[in-house]
Motif scaffolding. Structure first.
Motif, PDB file in Angstrom:
ATOM      1  N   GLY A  52      49.043  67.091  76.775  1.00 46.50           N
ATOM      2  CA  GLY A  52      49.744  67.588  75.300  1.00 46.50           C
ATOM      3  C   GLY A  52      47.692  67.326  74.176  1.00 46.50           C
ATOM      4  N   VAL A  53      47.703  68.425  73.888  1.00 42.90           N
ATOM      5  CA  VAL A  53      46.660  68.410  72.721  1.00 42.90           C
ATOM      6  C   VAL A  53      46.848  69.439  71.498  1.00 42.90           C
ATOM      7  N   PRO A  54      46.379  69.111  69.749  1.00 36.92           N
ATOM      8  CA  PRO A  54      47.348  69.534  69.587  1.00 36.92           C
ATOM      9  C   PRO A  54      46.338  71.133  69.588  1.00 36.92           C
ATOM     10  N   SER A  55      46.645  71.777  68.319  1.00 37.12           N
ATOM     11  CA  SER A  55      45.770  73.036  68.059  1.00 37.12           C
ATOM     12  C   SER A  55      44.225  72.515  67.268  1.00 37.12           C
ATOM     13  N   PHE A  56      43.543  72.726  66.800  1.00 33.00           N
ATOM     14  CA  PHE A  56      42.929  73.123  65.909  1.00 33.00           C
ATOM     15  C   PHE A  56      41.966  74.294  65.327  1.00 33.00           C
ATOM     16  N   GLY A  57      42.789  74.807  64.983  1.00 35.46           N
ATOM     17  CA  GLY A  57      42.120  76.669  64.380  1.00 35.46           C
ATOM     18  C   GLY A  57      42.813  76.998  66.000  1.00 35.46           C
ATOM     19  N   GLY A  58      43.368  77.104  66.326  1.00 35.88           N
ATOM     20  CA  GLY A  58      44.423  77.945  67.117  1.00 35.88           C
ATOM     21  C   GLY A  58      43.382  77.509  68.627  1.00 35.88           C
ATOM     22  N   ARG A  59      42.925  77.012  68.888  1.00 38.10           N
ATOM     23  CA  ARG A  59      42.119  76.425  70.226  1.00 38.10           C
ATOM     24  C   ARG A  59      42.613  74.576  70.567  1.00 38.10           C
ATOM     25  N   VAL A  60      41.764  74.187  71.274  1.00 35.76           N
ATOM     26  CA  VAL A  60      42.003  73.280  71.998  1.00 35.76           C
ATOM     27  C   VAL A  60      40.659  72.381  71.571  1.00 35.76           C
ATOM     28  N   PRO A  61      41.213  71.618  71.398  1.00 31.53           N
ATOM     29  CA  PRO A  61      39.919  70.636  70.447  1.00 31.53           C
ATOM     30  C   PRO A  61      38.581  70.597  71.473  1.00 31.53           C
ATOM     31  N   ALA A  62      37.698  71.460  71.032  1.00 29.71           N
ATOM     32  CA  ALA A  62      36.023  70.826  72.724  1.00 29.71           C
ATOM     33  C   ALA A  62      36.333  69.781  73.120  1.00 29.71           C
ATOM     34  N   CYS A  79      52.899  70.008  83.201  1.00 29.67           N
ATOM     35  CA  CYS A  79      53.555  70.606  81.709  1.00 29.67           C
ATOM     36  C   CYS A  79      52.528  70.001  80.754  1.00 29.67           C
ATOM     37  N   MET A  80      52.493  71.154  80.368  1.00 25.31           N
ATOM     38  CA  MET A  80      51.133  71.860  78.976  1.00 25.31           C
ATOM     39  C   MET A  80      52.070  71.779  78.184  1.00 25.31           C
ATOM     40  N   ILE A  81      51.939  70.770  77.211  1.00 27.65           N
ATOM     41  CA  ILE A  81      52.633  70.727  75.616  1.00 27.65           C
ATOM     42  C   ILE A  81      51.320  71.286  74.639  1.00 27.65           C
ATOM     43  N   VAL A  82      51.281  71.644  73.280  1.00 21.37           N
ATOM     44  CA  VAL A  82      50.679  72.286  72.541  1.00 21.37           C
ATOM     45  C   VAL A  82      51.093  71.981  71.715  1.00 21.37           C
ATOM     46  N   THR A  83      50.986  70.976  70.041  1.00 22.68           N
ATOM     47  CA  THR A  83      51.022  70.789  69.210  1.00 22.68           C
ATOM     48  C   THR A  83      50.769  71.516  67.884  1.00 22.68           C
ATOM     49  N   TYR A  84      51.305  71.580  66.923  1.00 25.42           N
ATOM     50  CA  TYR A  84      50.841  72.288  66.078  1.00 25.42           C
ATOM     51  C   TYR A  84      51.310  72.658  64.775  1.00 25.42           C
ATOM     52  N   GLY A  85      50.396  72.250  63.569  1.00 25.51           N
ATOM     53  CA  GLY A  85      50.871  71.485  62.005  1.00 25.51           C
ATOM     54  C   GLY A  85      51.673  73.243  61.671  1.00 25.51           C
ATOM     55  N   ASN A  86      52.211  74.012  61.904  1.00 22.06           N
ATOM     56  CA  ASN A  86      53.481  74.452  61.413  1.00 22.06           C
ATOM     57  C   ASN A  86      52.964  76.249  60.919  1.00 22.06           C
ATOM     58  N   ARG A  87      51.701  75.928  61.011  1.00 26.72           N
ATOM     59  CA  ARG A  87      51.093  77.260  60.973  1.00 26.72           C
ATOM     60  C   ARG A  87      51.361  78.599  62.545  1.00 26.72           C
ATOM     61  N   ALA A  88      50.429  77.947  63.487  1.00 22.56           N
ATOM     62  CA  ALA A  88      50.139  78.907  64.602  1.00 22.56           C
ATOM     63  C   ALA A  88      49.478  77.954  65.661  1.00 22.56           C
ATOM     64  N   TYR A  89      49.914  78.594  66.757  1.00 21.28           N
ATOM     65  CA  TYR A  89      49.110  77.955  67.661  1.00 21.28           C
ATOM     66  C   TYR A  89      48.091  78.971  68.402  1.00 21.28           C
ATOM     67  N   GLU A  90      48.456  79.647  68.387  1.00 23.91           N
ATOM     68  CA  GLU A  90      47.462  80.936  68.191  1.00 23.91           C
ATOM     69  C   GLU A  90      47.129  80.984  70.361  1.00 23.91           C
ATOM     70  N   GLY A 158      48.210  84.025  74.207  1.00 25.65           N
ATOM     71  CA  GLY A 158      46.804  83.752  73.583  1.00 25.65           C
ATOM     72  C   GLY A 158      46.346  85.251  74.348  1.00 25.65           C
ATOM     73  N   GLN A 159      45.431  85.196  73.786  1.00 22.85           N
ATOM     74  CA  GLN A 159      44.407  86.346  73.846  1.00 22.85           C
ATOM     75  C   GLN A 159      43.250  85.741  74.446  1.00 22.85           C
ATOM     76  N   ARG A 160      42.646  86.643  75.525  1.00 26.06           N
ATOM     77  CA  ARG A 160      41.034  85.896  76.452  1.00 26.06           C
ATOM     78  C   ARG A 160      39.827  87.563  75.303  1.00 26.06           C
ATOM     79  N   PRO A 161      38.737  87.573  74.904  1.00 26.74           N
ATOM     80  CA  PRO A 161      38.556  86.174  74.881  1.00 26.74           C
ATOM     81  C   PRO A 161      39.237  85.437  73.540  1.00 26.74           C
ATOM     82  N   TYR A 162      39.214  83.533  73.172  1.00 26.52           N
ATOM     83  CA  TYR A 162      39.708  83.279  73.204  1.00 26.52           C
ATOM     84  C   TYR A 162      38.698  83.578  71.205  1.00 26.52           C
ATOM     85  N   LYS A 163      40.114  83.203  70.413  1.00 29.96           N
ATOM     86  CA  LYS A 163      39.729  83.121  69.050  1.00 29.96           C
ATOM     87  C   LYS A 163      38.280  81.916  68.302  1.00 29.96           C
TER      88      LYS A 163
END
Length: 248
Positions: A52-62, A79-90, A158-163
């Protein structure tokens, strides 16, 4: 063996991954925010991992990417888990999937879950709430059922290249309430705070994860109120409508 692997500076992501890991036993926790040698971890096909990781601006924290890339797996179901603060995880889920797959994991399931925003707490406030928690447990039952069958790799949005993500200007600083206990310095995932002078923060190293604010016993660390207010206004429209948790 089951593993609960998470990068959770303020506790939101761990809250979600723990809801999942509690349905499996025994479980070993691996905290990616700690300073340790993560190359010691190697997983087999018979293991099961939750990452599990949080989304930092639509990306995994480096820093989370860097530490996950030190691990090795041999077709280990994850099992992958992404959390985000109700904006978007992109692109966060896709980047996490690509990283784990490269290390030898088999990404067969994923969740995107809303948590209270780690900086602007009015967004996603109180989440995961009781309804979220029940839904996550229900998702987990689906995942356990999948584990009894032949596993296949899933597709995620999601898209490549990442945002591109260049960080944010919010860097916590210490007020006069600071008692120089050093807890923030010891807890910082990137060692951006001087242990001898914890009132000083290396703004180039700081990743704005807000862990120092979360662990400070005297609530001495704060963000610049003007920049914080501007950030709230910028995100207000995007965060207004409550987002739904998703299972993939």
């Amino acid at each position: 063996m089951n593993y609960n692997i998470y990068f959770s500076p303020t506790g939101g992501t761990k809250k979600v991954t723990s809801l999942v890991s509690e349905q499996f036993s025994p479980v070993k926790d691996i905290d990616l925010s700690l300073i340790e040698d993560f190359s010691q971890y190697e997983f087999n096909q018979d293991d099961f991992c939750i990452v599990g990781v949080p989304s930092f601006g639509g990306r995994v924290p480096a820093i989370a990417i860097e530490r996950l890339a030190m691990m090795k797996a041999h077709q280990t179901p994850v099992c992958m888990i992404v959390t985000y603060g109700n904006r978007a995880y992109e692109d966060t889920l896709l980047e996490l999937k690509d990283t784990l797959k490269q290390q030898g994991f088999l990404p067969f399931s994923a969740m995107a879950c809303v948590c209270e925003h780690s900086i602007m707490h009015q967004f996603g406030q109180g989440r995961p709430n009781q309804q979220d928690q029940q839904q996550i447990i229900h998702f987990t039952k689906n995942i356990k059922e999948r584990l009894t069958k032949e596993l296949t790799e899933i597709e995620v949005p999601g898209q490549r290249p990442y945002k591109e993500y260049h960080g944010i200007p919010l860097k916590p600083t210490a007020s006069k309430k600071c008692i120089e206990c050093g807890i923030c310095a010891k807890s910082c995932p990137v060692q951006a705070i001087d242990i001898k002078h914890p009132q000083q923060t290396d703004k180039d190293k700081c990743i704005s994860c807000m862990r120092c604010i979360a662990v400070c016993p005297t609530h001495a660390r704060k963000n610049n109120p003007v920049l914080l207010a501007a950030s709230v206004q910028k995100l207000k429209k995007a965060c207004q409508q409550a987002k739904e948790n998703e299972l993939f």
